[in-house]
Enzyme design. Sequence first.
Site, PDB file in Angstrom:
ATOM      1  CG  HIS A  52      -0.127   0.127   2.519  1.00  0.00           C
ATOM      2  ND1 HIS A  52       0.388  -0.984   3.159  1.00  0.00           N
ATOM      3  CD2 HIS A  52       0.272   1.201   3.239  1.00  0.00           C
ATOM      4  CE1 HIS A  52       1.069  -0.580   4.228  1.00  0.00           C
ATOM      5  NE2 HIS A  52       1.019   0.742   4.303  1.00  0.00           N
ATOM      6  CG  HIS A 100       7.447   5.005   0.520  1.00  0.00           C
ATOM      7  ND1 HIS A 100       7.127   6.110   1.276  1.00  0.00           N
ATOM      8  CD2 HIS A 100       7.563   3.970   1.390  1.00  0.00           C
ATOM      9  CE1 HIS A 100       7.054   5.759   2.551  1.00  0.00           C
ATOM     10  NE2 HIS A 100       7.309   4.469   2.645  1.00  0.00           N
TER      11      HIS A 100
END
Length: 184
Positions: A40, A125
């Site tokens: 995620h 990220h």
Amino acid sequence: MRAFIAIDVSESVRDALVRAQDYIGSKEAKIKFVERENFHITLKFLGEITEEQAEEIKKILEKIAKKYKKHEVNVRGIGVFPNPNYVRVIWAGVENDEIIKKIAKEIDDELAKLGFKKEGNFVAHITLGRVKFVKDKLGLAMKLKELANEDFGSFIVEAIELKKSTLTPKGPIYETLARFELSE
């Protein structure tokens, strides 16, 4: 409950990230890789929150989600935290992330009003793994360098999710508590 706010990634990107994990492997370093289903983009880590706080947060997220449109982002390249000399976290980068940055900043600002600590500089990220210890620094650096510009595909950012994280000996188990669709 332990919670965080995140953006989910597509199945095809998950597949590409697993291939990158396999390529990095465990020869050069002992790495605790993130499970495929747990990939995620974290917008904000909340830590321990109460049910009442969760309800407040849901209201804020619902309001924020409506302001932003669904959009495509590209997942490309490998980076590390804190720096290449001392690798603790290995992650995949997110390109075309201006909207994600705005969403993260707005979440940060709104939750600061509820007493949550402000994050400061946000880097979109997807964490691939946490490095426990490095056996071969140069070998690991070479592998990461080879993936520096690797394209892991793109996906549509469709929603913001409030997720619960339960820590177990096998690793964390994530559960989506609420999902707020971005506008069309």
